[in-house]
Design a protein around this motif. Structure first.
Motif, mmCIF file in Angstrom:
data_model
loop_
_atom_site.group_PDB
_atom_site.id
_atom_site.type_symbol
_atom_site.label_atom_id
_atom_site.label_comp_id
_atom_site.label_asym_id
_atom_site.label_seq_id
_atom_site.Cartn_x
_atom_site.Cartn_y
_atom_site.Cartn_z
ATOM 1 N N UNK A 1 0.847 -1.189 0.000
ATOM 2 C CA UNK A 1 0.000 0.000 0.000
ATOM 3 C C UNK A 1 0.882 1.237 0.000
ATOM 4 N N UNK A 2 0.451 2.252 -0.721
ATOM 5 C CA UNK A 2 1.256 3.460 -0.888
ATOM 6 C C UNK A 2 0.765 4.594 0.005
ATOM 7 N N UNK A 3 1.671 5.443 0.499
ATOM 8 C CA UNK A 3 1.311 6.534 1.413
ATOM 9 C C UNK A 3 0.694 7.715 0.660
ATOM 10 N N UNK A 4 -0.585 7.619 0.365
ATOM 11 C CA UNK A 4 -1.235 8.610 -0.493
ATOM 12 C C UNK A 4 -1.232 9.994 0.145
ATOM 13 N N UNK A 5 -1.449 10.082 1.440
ATOM 14 C CA UNK A 5 -1.502 11.392 2.092
ATOM 15 C C UNK A 5 -0.219 12.180 1.843
#
Length: 364
Positions: A122-126
């Motif tokens: 999962x990628x750190x979208x924020x």
């Protein structure tokens, strides 16, 4: 013959619009939401083809197979594509995105997958969205696997196009999907001469015939059963509470990761860092003579109902995926998966296996 799925009253425009409003609340957005009558690949492709063209320079983040697909679509649209690929056992960082902008300041579109169910990261979208906003680029986000498993905050993050599907953590149908569209994204599509029109892929058709017309008359007959199922799963999430639904996914992911480490037999988490592991699915690396596809086949022979699948393509040799989403985001499902994997390892004669220890970890 009477049947509860047949001879239903037509779905009204008002009810269709109310489901869109519920999706908007789930995503935390005031942007327009369009529910499209097909699996999530429909709005995923439609949004790219609506916004991208020969004048577009796109930063395409690749942390799994969907990122690769998005790059193909962008190139097919005539866009200049800058691929930012990282190993599938990790996530991309905001610093890597910032470096890509520094090297290619002309980037005006960023395509990103939030959680890759296929690779378990999962990628750190924020953090990434902050960089994208600083540069004024459009942010396109695939949140199909992440919605209801981890926070998705469209307005807070400044996401211009956010695509979701109901079939994973939401526990709903696969036959309908949704996309939220910002005013900036609508403007980009309107200015794009190559944006699909009078097409199943066209978001602009929905804007013109549905949103701009006040959502009073549906442009075509909706997929009624799928829409009712989507409405039902949204109601269930609201009744249970989104935080509780996300907590169940996080708990299942943590239990799976810890259980795999306790099980032994040459298994280990495929995604190295727990903070980069998706709560919707846990991928497991298989070592030794046994292949992942053989191990899954053996496990399914022990318990055919467990949500285990081997990785695709080259990953079929080394990756097992434990899908703990929707109704399967539960400790008992995780326990069954680990017991089945343990039996499969023992049957294959692979190393020392501690099924009891793995079960204790999950139940503790």
């Amino acid at each position: 013959m009477n049947h509860p799925l047949l001879d239903l009253a037509p779905l009204t425009a008002a009810r269709f619009a109310s489901v869109e409003d519920r999706v908007a609340r789930l995503l935390g957005t005031r942007n327009d939401v369009v529910i499209m009558q097909g699996e999530a690949l429909l709005p995923l492709e439609g949004a790219i083809r609506g916004c991208a063209g020969p004048g577009t320079t796109a930063l395409n983040v690749i942390t799994g197979p969907y990122g690769q697909t998005f790059g193909d679509w962008l190139r097919d649209c005539g866009a200049t594509v800058v691929d930012l690929a990282v190993p599938f056992h990790t996530a991309v960082s905001a610093e890597q995105v910032r470096a890509a902008f520094a090297e290619h300041p002309e980037i005006d579109f960023v395509s990103l997958v939030h959680a890759e169910a296929a690779t378990g990261n999962t990628n750190p979208v924020a953090e990434i969205s902050e960089v994208v906003r600083e540069r004024g680029a459009l942010l396109y986000l695939d949140a199909v696997a992440s919605v209801a498993a981890e926070p998705v905050r469209v307005d807070a993050w400044g996401v211009d196009l956010c695509v979701i599907g109901g079939q994973k953590a939401m526990g709903g149908p696969a036959g309908v999907s949704a996309v939220s569209v910002s005013e900036r994204a609508w403007a980009r599509m309107t200015a794009n001469p190559r944006a699909p029109r009078r097409s199943y892929l066209s978001l602009l058709d929905w804007k013109e015939r549905w949103i701009d017309a006040g959502r009073r008359a549906l442009p075509h007959a909706p997929a009624q059963l799928e829409m009712l199922a989507l409405e039902a799963c949204l109601e269930r999430i609201e009744a249970r509470g989104l935080d509780e639904v996300m907590a169940a996914h996080a708990s299942a992911a943590a239990a799976t990761r810890a259980g795999v480490q306790a099980l032994g037999g040459g298994l280990e988490p495929y995604v190295y860092e727990a903070r980069e592991a998706a709560p919707v699915a846990t991928t497991v690396r298989v070592k030794g003579a046994v292949s992942a596809s053989d191990l899954v086949a053996r496990a399914l022979a022990v318990d055919p109902g467990v949500p285990l699948v081997a990785g695709g393509g080259a990953a079929a040799r080394e990756m097992v995926r434990v899908n703990h989403y929707g109704a399967d985001a539960h400790g008992q499902i995780v326990r069954r998966c680990l017991v089945a994997l343990g039996a499969a390892l023992e049957g294959a004669g692979v190393g020392e296996v501690d099924v009891a220890g793995a079960v204790r970890v999950v139940e503790g």
